[in-house]
Motif scaffolding. Structure first.
Motif, PDB file in Angstrom:
ATOM      1  N   GLN A  37       0.807  -1.213   0.000  1.00  0.00           N
ATOM      2  CA  GLN A  37       0.000   0.000   0.000  1.00  0.00           C
ATOM      3  C   GLN A  37       0.851   1.279   0.000  1.00  0.00           C
ATOM      4  OE1 GLN A  37      -3.744   0.678   0.470  1.00  0.00           O
ATOM      5  NE2 GLN A  37      -3.430  -1.064  -0.880  1.00  0.00           N
ATOM      6  N   SER A  39       2.471   3.188  -2.121  1.00  0.00           N
ATOM      7  CA  SER A  39       2.187   4.259  -3.077  1.00  0.00           C
ATOM      8  C   SER A  39       0.889   4.986  -2.735  1.00  0.00           C
ATOM      9  CB  SER A  39       2.110   3.678  -4.494  1.00  0.00           C
ATOM     10  OG  SER A  39       1.754   4.684  -5.423  1.00  0.00           O
ATOM     11  N   ALA A  40      -0.177   4.217  -2.441  1.00  0.00           N
ATOM     12  CA  ALA A  40      -1.474   4.825  -2.127  1.00  0.00           C
ATOM     13  C   ALA A  40      -1.405   5.608  -0.823  1.00  0.00           C
ATOM     14  CB  ALA A  40      -2.546   3.739  -2.033  1.00  0.00           C
ATOM     15  N   LYS A  42       1.291   7.056   0.470  1.00  0.00           N
ATOM     16  CA  LYS A  42       2.086   8.265   0.231  1.00  0.00           C
ATOM     17  C   LYS A  42       1.243   9.329  -0.465  1.00  0.00           C
ATOM     18  CE  LYS A  42       6.376   9.888  -1.889  1.00  0.00           C
ATOM     19  NZ  LYS A  42       7.581   9.486  -2.682  1.00  0.00           N
ATOM     20  N   LYS A  43       0.476   8.913  -1.457  1.00  0.00           N
ATOM     21  CA  LYS A  43      -0.394   9.845  -2.172  1.00  0.00           C
ATOM     22  C   LYS A  43      -1.417  10.471  -1.235  1.00  0.00           C
ATOM     23  CE  LYS A  43      -3.570  10.080  -6.114  1.00  0.00           C
ATOM     24  NZ  LYS A  43      -4.228   9.297  -7.207  1.00  0.00           N
ATOM     25  N   ALA A  44      -1.908   9.710  -0.260  1.00  0.00           N
ATOM     26  CA  ALA A  44      -2.908  10.204   0.688  1.00  0.00           C
ATOM     27  C   ALA A  44      -2.282  10.949   1.872  1.00  0.00           C
ATOM     28  CB  ALA A  44      -3.761   9.046   1.200  1.00  0.00           C
ATOM     29  N   ARG A  45      -0.947  11.053   1.876  1.00  0.00           N
ATOM     30  CA  ARG A  45      -0.216  11.748   2.954  1.00  0.00           C
ATOM     31  C   ARG A  45      -0.482  11.093   4.322  1.00  0.00           C
ATOM     32  NH1 ARG A  45      -2.268  17.634   2.624  1.00  0.00           N
ATOM     33  NH2 ARG A  45      -4.213  16.485   2.262  1.00  0.00           N
ATOM     34  N   ARG A  78      -7.219   3.731   5.320  1.00  0.00           N
ATOM     35  CA  ARG A  78      -6.749   4.730   4.354  1.00  0.00           C
ATOM     36  C   ARG A  78      -7.901   5.499   3.734  1.00  0.00           C
ATOM     37  NH1 ARG A  78      -6.634   4.329  -0.973  1.00  0.00           N
ATOM     38  NH2 ARG A  78      -6.622   2.049  -1.063  1.00  0.00           N
ATOM     39  N   GLU A  82      -8.594   9.464   3.811  1.00  0.00           N
ATOM     40  CA  GLU A  82      -8.701  10.192   2.547  1.00  0.00           C
ATOM     41  C   GLU A  82      -9.980  11.022   2.495  1.00  0.00           C
ATOM     42  OE1 GLU A  82      -8.405   6.935  -0.196  1.00  0.00           O
ATOM     43  OE2 GLU A  82      -6.362   7.476  -0.780  1.00  0.00           O
TER      44      GLU A  82
END
Length: 311
Positions: A37, A39-40, A42-45, A78, A82
């Motif tokens: 997970q 990448s997802a 990191k994108k969602a901080r 997550r 988000e």
């Protein structure tokens, strides 16, 4: 076809192989899922923390199924974060709880509305209909139960939700046999559990019954006062959540009992999540009663009740 049968059919179809029962390192499973997970997240901080001490034994389960359970938990957390549009934190922790390992997955999302907490494991029920099928937690619940464990959801004081599941220690782990026997309570007590969240209430009752205690449970302030007012009602200890219903807290029950003058308030043990607000901390200090932090282990409960019984 009933929803429960549909979920079982999906579980059987997804498995397509015999269930494996072996020793599983939950810390390793958690790290593997977070890597998947990364990448997802990191994108969602979203920051992540894994806290599974080296002395936590392996559990008895199916590695592939446990990875699916952990993945569902992390994805659920997550997506909750988000939805807030803000950075957040996911914390995975594991610890020994009697002859089981307790795993918690905490998030800093908005939490689950109290009115639907008891429905989150229902098939096709989702708090995010635009993104979810409502099957993830239902499938996880079935997988954990199939491995001899249990799963429940609760909100964390101060914000966020906690998904917890408990699995039996692998019989081949060091000292597993000694842990499995446990130590019964020195004295059988009559307990009243006052907790508004049904899943947590059931879990608390199960722990107390493992110790050999007689347990009565209620979910609201009015139910608690009515039960305590019954002729012949006698409880050695009252486990009271600091948050009860919309209109009352555990401190209201404490004040009610103190006003009655029968001394029952001195049998209260407050229970609360890990995060305590300043207001709650001040109220606990004024009440001057012991506190159990959720989730607590069987040993934590045993020791606390022995303290209360000793006066």
């Amino acid at each position: 076809m009933r929803a429960g049968r549909i979920v079982q059919t999906l579980l059987d179809f997804a498995r397509q192989r015999p269930r494996i029962q072996t020793a599983v390192d939950l810390g390793e499973i958690a790290e593997r899922v977070l890597a998947l997970q990364r990448s997802a997240l990191k994108k969602a901080r979203i920051r992540t923390t894994v806290s599974v001490p080296n002395d936590v034994p392996a559990v008895a389960g199916d590695p592939q199924e446990l990875q699916q359970v952990m993945l569902n938990a992390v994805v659920n957390a997550r997506q909750a974060i988000e939805g807030t549009g803000r950075p957040g934190q996911i914390t995975i922790a594991g610890r020994l709880s009697d002859h089981h390992v307790l795993v918690t997955v905490d998030d800093t999302g908005p939490g689950v509305p109290p009115g639907i907490l008891d429905r989150v494991f229902e098939p096709f029920f989702s708090t995010k209909p635009e993104h979810g099928t409502g099957l993830g937690l239902a499938i996880s619940f079935g997988l954990v139960r199939g491995m001899g464990g249990r799963m429940w959801m609760q909100n964390v004081e101060g914000g966020g939700a906690r998904l917890s599941f408990e699995l039996p220690v692998d019989a081949g782990s060091p000292d597993a046999t000694a842990r499995a026997t446990g130590r019964p309570a020195a004295q059988r007590l009559s307990l009243l559990v006052v907790e508004d969240e049904e899943a947590v209430r059931r879990a608390m009752a199960l722990l107390a019954k493992r110790l050999g205690h007689e347990v009565t449970t209620v979910g609201r302030f009015a139910e608690a006062t009515a039960r305590l007012a019954q002729p012949g009602a006698r409880y050695d200890a009252l486990l009271v959540d600091v948050h009860l219903d919309e209109a009352h807290t555990g401190f209201d029950l404490f004040d009610h009992l103190r006003t009655e003058g029968r001394g029952l308030e001195q049998r209260i043990v407050f229970t609360t999540g890990d995060s305590i607000s300043t207001q709650t901390r001040d109220a606990l200090e004024r009440a001057d009663r012991p506190v159990l932090r959720k989730p607590f282990s069987l040993d934590d409960l045993r020791e606390m009740l022995e303290r209360v019984a000793a006066g």
